[in-house]
Scaffold this motif. Structure first.
Motif, PDB file in Angstrom:
ATOM      1  N   GLU A  37       0.836  -1.033   0.000  1.00  0.00           N
ATOM      2  CA  GLU A  37       0.014   0.146   0.061  1.00  0.00           C
ATOM      3  C   GLU A  37       0.826   1.229  -0.037  1.00  0.00           C
ATOM      4  OE1 GLU A  37       0.806  -1.001   4.278  1.00  0.00           O
ATOM      5  OE2 GLU A  37       0.202  -2.026   2.599  1.00  0.00           O
ATOM      6  N   ILE A  38       1.997   1.189   0.674  1.00  0.00           N
ATOM      7  CA  ILE A  38       2.844   2.398   0.723  1.00  0.00           C
ATOM      8  C   ILE A  38       3.705   2.572  -0.725  1.00  0.00           C
ATOM      9  CG2 ILE A  38       5.064   3.200   1.749  1.00  0.00           C
ATOM     10  CD1 ILE A  38       4.257   1.746   4.307  1.00  0.00           C
ATOM     11  N   ARG A  39       3.927   1.531  -1.589  1.00  0.00           N
ATOM     12  CA  ARG A  39       4.331   1.418  -2.680  1.00  0.00           C
ATOM     13  C   ARG A  39       3.403   1.983  -3.555  1.00  0.00           C
ATOM     14  NH1 ARG A  39       7.779  -0.333   0.645  1.00  0.00           N
ATOM     15  NH2 ARG A  39       7.792   2.088   0.644  1.00  0.00           N
ATOM     16  N   VAL A  40       2.206   1.759  -3.784  1.00  0.00           N
ATOM     17  CA  VAL A  40       0.941   2.359  -4.176  1.00  0.00           C
ATOM     18  C   VAL A  40       0.799   3.814  -4.263  1.00  0.00           C
ATOM     19  CG1 VAL A  40      -1.463   2.206  -4.927  1.00  0.00           C
ATOM     20  CG2 VAL A  40      -0.234   0.272  -4.547  1.00  0.00           C
ATOM     21  N   GLU A  41       0.928   3.970  -2.956  1.00  0.00           N
ATOM     22  CA  GLU A  41       0.913   5.483  -2.728  1.00  0.00           C
ATOM     23  C   GLU A  41       1.923   6.397  -3.188  1.00  0.00           C
ATOM     24  OE1 GLU A  41       1.082   8.308   1.152  1.00  0.00           O
ATOM     25  OE2 GLU A  41      -0.708   6.995   1.255  1.00  0.00           O
ATOM     26  N   PHE A  73       3.906  10.122  -7.588  1.00  0.00           N
ATOM     27  CA  PHE A  73       4.768  10.369  -8.729  1.00  0.00           C
ATOM     28  C   PHE A  73       4.036  10.668 -10.182  1.00  0.00           C
ATOM     29  CE2 PHE A  73       6.816   8.083 -12.450  1.00  0.00           C
ATOM     30  CZ  PHE A  73       8.036   9.134 -12.521  1.00  0.00           C
ATOM     31  N   LEU A  74       2.677  10.056 -10.255  1.00  0.00           N
ATOM     32  CA  LEU A  74       2.184  10.031 -11.518  1.00  0.00           C
ATOM     33  C   LEU A  74       1.710  11.530 -11.768  1.00  0.00           C
ATOM     34  CD1 LEU A  74       0.995   8.796 -14.015  1.00  0.00           C
ATOM     35  CD2 LEU A  74      -1.002   8.120 -12.700  1.00  0.00           C
ATOM     36  N   PRO A  75       1.029  12.207 -10.816  1.00  0.00           N
ATOM     37  CA  PRO A  75       0.470  13.611 -11.090  1.00  0.00           C
ATOM     38  C   PRO A  75       1.376  14.612 -10.317  1.00  0.00           C
ATOM     39  CG  PRO A  75      -0.598  12.853  -9.143  1.00  0.00           C
ATOM     40  CD  PRO A  75       0.283  11.636  -9.664  1.00  0.00           C
ATOM     41  N   ALA A  76       2.683  14.181  -9.771  1.00  0.00           N
ATOM     42  CA  ALA A  76       3.717  15.218  -9.295  1.00  0.00           C
ATOM     43  C   ALA A  76       2.803  15.769  -8.194  1.00  0.00           C
ATOM     44  CB  ALA A  76       4.415  15.980 -10.212  1.00  0.00           C
ATOM     45  N   TRP A 117      -0.841   5.277 -17.004  1.00  0.00           N
ATOM     46  CA  TRP A 117      -0.631   4.229 -16.182  1.00  0.00           C
ATOM     47  C   TRP A 117       0.438   3.126 -16.249  1.00  0.00           C
ATOM     48  CZ3 TRP A 117      -2.809   5.039 -11.768  1.00  0.00           C
ATOM     49  CH2 TRP A 117      -4.281   6.078 -11.950  1.00  0.00           C
ATOM     50  N   ALA A 118       0.931   3.208 -17.439  1.00  0.00           N
ATOM     51  CA  ALA A 118       2.311   2.359 -17.769  1.00  0.00           C
ATOM     52  C   ALA A 118       3.537   3.189 -17.002  1.00  0.00           C
ATOM     53  CB  ALA A 118       2.487   2.408 -19.255  1.00  0.00           C
ATOM     54  N   LEU A 119       3.158   4.478 -16.904  1.00  0.00           N
ATOM     55  CA  LEU A 119       4.358   4.991 -16.199  1.00  0.00           C
ATOM     56  C   LEU A 119       4.295   4.830 -14.791  1.00  0.00           C
ATOM     57  CD1 LEU A 119       6.749   6.871 -16.002  1.00  0.00           C
ATOM     58  CD2 LEU A 119       5.061   8.937 -16.039  1.00  0.00           C
ATOM     59  N   PHE A 120       3.002   4.858 -14.208  1.00  0.00           N
ATOM     60  CA  PHE A 120       2.623   4.397 -12.894  1.00  0.00           C
ATOM     61  C   PHE A 120       3.116   3.015 -12.395  1.00  0.00           C
ATOM     62  CE2 PHE A 120      -0.177   2.076 -10.023  1.00  0.00           C
ATOM     63  CZ  PHE A 120      -0.294   2.614  -8.810  1.00  0.00           C
ATOM     64  N   SER A 121       2.802   2.068 -13.349  1.00  0.00           N
ATOM     65  CA  SER A 121       3.213   0.699 -13.119  1.00  0.00           C
ATOM     66  C   SER A 121       4.821   0.508 -13.086  1.00  0.00           C
ATOM     67  CB  SER A 121       2.809  -0.334 -14.478  1.00  0.00           C
ATOM     68  OG  SER A 121       1.498  -0.138 -14.362  1.00  0.00           O
ATOM     69  N   ASN A 122       5.472   1.159 -14.041  1.00  0.00           N
ATOM     70  CA  ASN A 122       6.929   1.143 -14.056  1.00  0.00           C
ATOM     71  C   ASN A 122       7.463   1.669 -12.842  1.00  0.00           C
ATOM     72  OD1 ASN A 122       7.262  -0.198 -16.597  1.00  0.00           O
ATOM     73  ND2 ASN A 122       7.384   1.806 -17.500  1.00  0.00           N
ATOM     74  N   TYR A 123       6.878   2.988 -12.121  1.00  0.00           N
ATOM     75  CA  TYR A 123       7.412   3.359 -11.025  1.00  0.00           C
ATOM     76  C   TYR A 123       7.020   2.396  -9.780  1.00  0.00           C
ATOM     77  CZ  TYR A 123       8.908   6.820  -7.531  1.00  0.00           C
ATOM     78  OH  TYR A 123       9.435   7.516  -6.432  1.00  0.00           O
ATOM     79  N   LEU A 124       5.850   1.911  -9.815  1.00  0.00           N
ATOM     80  CA  LEU A 124       5.439   1.044  -8.691  1.00  0.00           C
ATOM     81  C   LEU A 124       6.283  -0.199  -8.689  1.00  0.00           C
ATOM     82  CD1 LEU A 124       3.370  -0.050  -6.828  1.00  0.00           C
ATOM     83  CD2 LEU A 124       1.937  -0.974  -8.359  1.00  0.00           C
ATOM     84  N   ARG A 125       6.716  -0.872  -9.892  1.00  0.00           N
ATOM     85  CA  ARG A 125       7.639  -1.949  -9.954  1.00  0.00           C
ATOM     86  C   ARG A 125       8.925  -1.635  -9.297  1.00  0.00           C
ATOM     87  NH1 ARG A 125       7.331  -2.580 -15.215  1.00  0.00           N
ATOM     88  NH2 ARG A 125       5.210  -3.625 -15.105  1.00  0.00           N
ATOM     89  N   TRP A 185       9.492   4.972   2.570  1.00  0.00           N
ATOM     90  CA  TRP A 185       9.544   5.466   1.229  1.00  0.00           C
ATOM     91  C   TRP A 185      10.863   5.168   0.517  1.00  0.00           C
ATOM     92  CZ3 TRP A 185       7.148  11.020   1.704  1.00  0.00           C
ATOM     93  CH2 TRP A 185       5.754  10.808   1.839  1.00  0.00           C
ATOM     94  N   HIS A 186      10.632   4.813  -0.782  1.00  0.00           N
ATOM     95  CA  HIS A 186      12.006   4.858  -1.462  1.00  0.00           C
ATOM     96  C   HIS A 186      12.640   6.224  -1.340  1.00  0.00           C
ATOM     97  CE1 HIS A 186      14.644   4.993  -5.027  1.00  0.00           C
ATOM     98  NE2 HIS A 186      14.480   3.458  -4.846  1.00  0.00           N
ATOM     99  N   PRO A 187      13.836   6.608  -1.432  1.00  0.00           N
ATOM    100  CA  PRO A 187      14.567   7.592  -1.467  1.00  0.00           C
ATOM    101  C   PRO A 187      13.733   8.637  -2.498  1.00  0.00           C
ATOM    102  CG  PRO A 187      16.264   6.209  -0.998  1.00  0.00           C
ATOM    103  CD  PRO A 187      14.779   5.147  -1.622  1.00  0.00           C
ATOM    104  N   CYS A 188      13.687   8.204  -3.711  1.00  0.00           N
ATOM    105  CA  CYS A 188      13.255   8.918  -4.926  1.00  0.00           C
ATOM    106  C   CYS A 188      11.702   9.702  -4.439  1.00  0.00           C
ATOM    107  CB  CYS A 188      13.008   8.290  -6.228  1.00  0.00           C
ATOM    108  SG  CYS A 188      14.463   7.881  -6.989  1.00  0.00           S
TER     109      CYS A 188
END
Length: 139
Positions: free
Chosen positions: A49-53, A58-61, A102-110, A121-124
């Motif tokens: 859930e943290i990774r999804v958030e 990231f998606l809309p900045a 959503w492909a960008l969302f998926s890549n960042y989530l992955r 959180w991840h440092p990014c």
């Protein structure tokens, strides 16, 4: 996951459905809130859930925070967090096709799921958050 705030989430007719790896996502958006439902035949990774958030930020900045989490018959409520009223950052994709977003969302989530095993959180994502949230006295 329920978010009670406006966000520039890409949805056609206020709904987006897509697959990311082994996860099926349904995003529903209203004028003042949105929700994300994740289903999978495999067990979700720890702290998913943290990774999804993180990926949703990231998606809309834009600062977004889960306010209600529903899972396995449990309802978790979270208090409001600090968010920026405005941001100088543009979303990574501006007016691109919804599928591309959503492909960008998926890549960042992955990426953040693979690289981050803790509840932090991840440092990014931390850098993005710091860029979005104003310092004390700037609001």
């Amino acid at each position: 996951m329920h978010f009670f705030e406006e966000a520039n989430i890409p949805c056609a007719l206020d709904t987006a459905q897509f697959k990311s790896d082994d996860y099926d996502f349904v995003v529903r958006k209203t004028d003042e809130s949105f929700s994300v439902r994740v289903e999978s035949k495999i067990e979700l990774p720890e702290h998913f859930e943290i990774r999804v958030e993180e990926a949703l930020r990231f998606l809309p900045a834009q600062s977004v925070a889960t306010r209600v989490m529903v899972r396995s018959g449990c309802l978790d409520l979270y208090s409001a967090s600090v968010r920026s009223k405005r941001t100088a950052l543009m979303p990574p994709l501006v007016r691109g096709p919804i599928e591309q977003s959503w492909a960008l969302f998926s890549n960042y989530l992955r990426y953040v799921t693979r690289e981050t095993k803790s509840s932090s959180w991840h440092p990014c994502s931390g850098y993005l958050h710091n860029a979005l949230v104003p310092t004390i006295g700037e609001e």
